[in-house]
Design an enzyme around this catalytic site. Structure first.
Site, PDB file in Angstrom:
ATOM      1  N   LEU A  33       0.825  -1.207   0.000  1.00  0.00           N
ATOM      2  CA  LEU A  33       0.000   0.000   0.000  1.00  0.00           C
ATOM      3  C   LEU A  33       0.859   1.257   0.000  1.00  0.00           C
ATOM      4  CD1 LEU A  33      -2.935  -0.542   2.537  1.00  0.00           C
ATOM      5  CD2 LEU A  33      -3.092  -0.243   0.070  1.00  0.00           C
ATOM      6  N   PHE A  38       8.944   5.141   8.801  1.00  0.00           N
ATOM      7  CA  PHE A  38       9.416   4.139   9.754  1.00  0.00           C
ATOM      8  C   PHE A  38       8.867   2.755   9.462  1.00  0.00           C
ATOM      9  CE2 PHE A  38       9.324   8.239  11.810  1.00  0.00           C
ATOM     10  CZ  PHE A  38      10.537   8.299  12.476  1.00  0.00           C
ATOM     11  N   VAL A  41       3.544  -0.547   4.717  1.00  0.00           N
ATOM     12  CA  VAL A  41       2.135  -0.853   4.928  1.00  0.00           C
ATOM     13  C   VAL A  41       1.634  -1.701   3.753  1.00  0.00           C
ATOM     14  CG1 VAL A  41      -0.165   0.079   5.385  1.00  0.00           C
ATOM     15  CG2 VAL A  41       1.840   1.324   6.196  1.00  0.00           C
ATOM     16  N   ASP A 155       2.131  14.377  15.952  1.00  0.00           N
ATOM     17  CA  ASP A 155       2.490  14.338  14.522  1.00  0.00           C
ATOM     18  C   ASP A 155       1.240  14.392  13.647  1.00  0.00           C
ATOM     19  OD1 ASP A 155       4.275  14.394  12.433  1.00  0.00           O
ATOM     20  OD2 ASP A 155       4.490  12.221  12.293  1.00  0.00           O
TER      21      ASP A 155
HETATM   22  N1  LIG Z   1      -5.326   1.597   7.830  1.00  0.00           N
HETATM   23  C1  LIG Z   1      -4.888   2.075   6.670  1.00  0.00           C
HETATM   24  N2  LIG Z   1      -5.671   2.062   5.576  1.00  0.00           N
HETATM   25  C2  LIG Z   1      -5.227   2.572   4.396  1.00  0.00           C
HETATM   26  N3  LIG Z   1      -3.995   3.104   4.220  1.00  0.00           N
HETATM   27  C3  LIG Z   1      -3.157   3.135   5.268  1.00  0.00           C
HETATM   28  C4  LIG Z   1      -3.554   2.611   6.547  1.00  0.00           C
HETATM   29  N4  LIG Z   1      -2.528   2.781   7.409  1.00  0.00           N
HETATM   30  C5  LIG Z   1      -1.535   3.366   6.713  1.00  0.00           C
HETATM   31  N5  LIG Z   1      -1.893   3.588   5.426  1.00  0.00           N
HETATM   32  C6  LIG Z   1      -1.064   4.218   4.382  1.00  0.00           C
HETATM   33  O1  LIG Z   1       0.314   4.047   4.714  1.00  0.00           O
HETATM   34  C7  LIG Z   1       0.974   5.327   4.898  1.00  0.00           C
HETATM   35  C8  LIG Z   1       2.038   5.221   5.994  1.00  0.00           C
HETATM   36  O2  LIG Z   1       1.440   4.867   7.250  1.00  0.00           O
HETATM   37  P1  LIG Z   1       1.939   5.471   8.644  1.00  0.00           P
HETATM   38  O3  LIG Z   1       1.848   6.971   8.594  1.00  0.00           O
HETATM   39  O4  LIG Z   1       1.238   4.782   9.743  1.00  0.00           O
HETATM   40  O5  LIG Z   1       3.461   5.039   8.614  1.00  0.00           O
HETATM   41  P2  LIG Z   1       4.746   5.783   9.223  1.00  0.00           P
HETATM   42  O6  LIG Z   1       5.929   4.965   8.885  1.00  0.00           O
HETATM   43  O7  LIG Z   1       4.532   6.046  10.661  1.00  0.00           O
HETATM   44  O8  LIG Z   1       4.709   7.115   8.380  1.00  0.00           O
HETATM   45  P3  LIG Z   1       5.314   8.571   8.622  1.00  0.00           P
HETATM   46  O9  LIG Z   1       6.084   8.564   9.870  1.00  0.00           O
HETATM   47  O10 LIG Z   1       6.120   8.821   7.379  1.00  0.00           O
HETATM   48  O11 LIG Z   1       4.084   9.453   8.706  1.00  0.00           O
HETATM   49  C9  LIG Z   1      -0.171   6.298   5.176  1.00  0.00           C
HETATM   50  O12 LIG Z   1       0.133   7.622   4.791  1.00  0.00           O
HETATM   51  C10 LIG Z   1      -1.328   5.713   4.335  1.00  0.00           C
HETATM   52  O13 LIG Z   1      -1.202   6.144   2.977  1.00  0.00           O
END
Ligand SMILES: Nc1ncnc2c1ncn2[C@@H]1O[C@H](COP(=O)(O)OP(=O)(O)OP(=O)(O)O)[C@@H](O)[C@H]1O
Length: 312
Positions: A33, A38, A41, A155
């Protein structure tokens, strides 16, 4: 196909290419996805219920990384609220000697608020005020739940807000959350918080007080209110107020000290523009709390009764 069985506490996690077991339930990998700063997905499907889920895999490089992922899990478990993304299941998996935290989340097909705004921008459209108010109200409700439990998100940004089919916002990425009230006692503590914020709070949505943390001060949940203002601005102008400053390589730390400028061409109501200006106040002591913002949103919605909808 090689099977990799790992026993982690109570959870037996069986991973094969294409399928995985989390808390005794089997899921099939469907497709990638997204990739966050970090994590990875993936879209997965429950073998039994046929439902789609988002599987967030966080690479834990060391003990500290493991602890941070554990905290993210615990933060999800603290909340059962329509505007905070719930956690369906989780496990810690051993992937070739490295640990990954796997967070199974409901899949939100429409994606993030950011992706919705990008589409509007690409088509030369804008977001109707009614829709902005509805989404803002939902985000505020989620934040209120977080703040009432004594935590702050830290955040908040359009990529960390998912929108379901009814435009109900869901706050996600709880990995930077911590206790709302931080008492800073001395230069060393101030530097630690500043360094932490530099890593965990996205620069163009980061509150002014987190850029140059004073040696003796209180940081509280109103850092989220600043970010909320940036999110509101982004819904109105289809880009964050400091996105360009950052992209040009100019100092965001400096820019956030000045009052936010709303372009002359802005066609939203005076009420909404005033709300934006009263949220984005550089001095945290003069910045309102989430209850005040919610009241203002209710007020603006009631001025034009058609703006009320059920999905919050
Ligand atoms: N439950 C969900 N349903 C659909 N898309 C999702 C879902 N969870 C995450 N995503 C997608 O995955 C991306 C990254 O998720 P998330 O922000 O949790 O990761 P991260 O590694 O903590 O990102 P960052 O620190 O760069 O914001 C989101 O911007 C979204 O596009």
């Amino acid at each position: 196909m090689s099977l990799n069985n790992v026993k982690m506490g109570q959870t037996l996690c069986i991973c094969s290419r294409g399928s995985m077991t989390i808390e005794n339930k089997k899921y099939y990998f469907v497709q990638k996805l997204d990739e966050g700063g970090f994590s990875y997905v993936d879209l997965v499907e429950g073998a039994k219920d046929g439902r789609f889920y988002a599987l967030k895999r966080i690479l834990c490089h060391d003990r500290e990384g493991h602890q941070e992922a554990q905290t993210e899990v615990e933060m999800h478990q603290l909340f059962s609220h329509p505007n905070v993304l719930s956690l369906v299941a989780h496990t810690f998996a051993d992937r070739g000697g490295k640990t990954e935290a796997w967070l199974l989340l409901p899949y939100i097909r429409k994606g993030s608020l950011w992706s919705v705004l990008e589409k509007l921008r690409d088509k030369g459209n804008s977001m109707p005020e009614k829709q902005i108010l509805q989404i803002l109200r939902g985000i505020c409700s989620g934040l209120k739940a977080i703040h009432e439990k004594g935590y702050a998100h830290r955040d908040l940004k359009p990529t960390n807000v998912l929108l379901d089919e009814d435009d109900r916002p869901l706050l996600m990425d709880l990995g930077s959350m911590n206790r709302a009230r931080i008492e800073v006692r001395g230069t060393r503590e101030a530097m630690t918080i500043q360094d932490w914020a530099a890593q965990r709070c996205t620069i163009s949505y980061r509150a002014p007080e987190l850029f140059n943390v004073e040696s003796h001060c209180i940081i509280d949940e109103r850092t989220d209110i600043w970010s909320l203002g940036c999110v509101l601005y982004c819904m109105m102008m289809l880009e964050g107020p400091y996105d360009m400053v950052f992209q040009r390589g100019d100092s965001v730390a400096l820019a956030v000290q000045n009052p936010v400028t709303i372009p002359q061409s802005c066609s939203y109501s005076q009420g909404l523009q005033m709300l934006l200006s009263s949220i984005m106040v550089s001095n945290p002591q003069e910045r309102p709390n989430v209850n005040w913002v919610l009241d203002q949103v209710h007020d603006l919605q009631s001025r034009s009764p058609n703006t009320q909808t059920n999905a919050v």
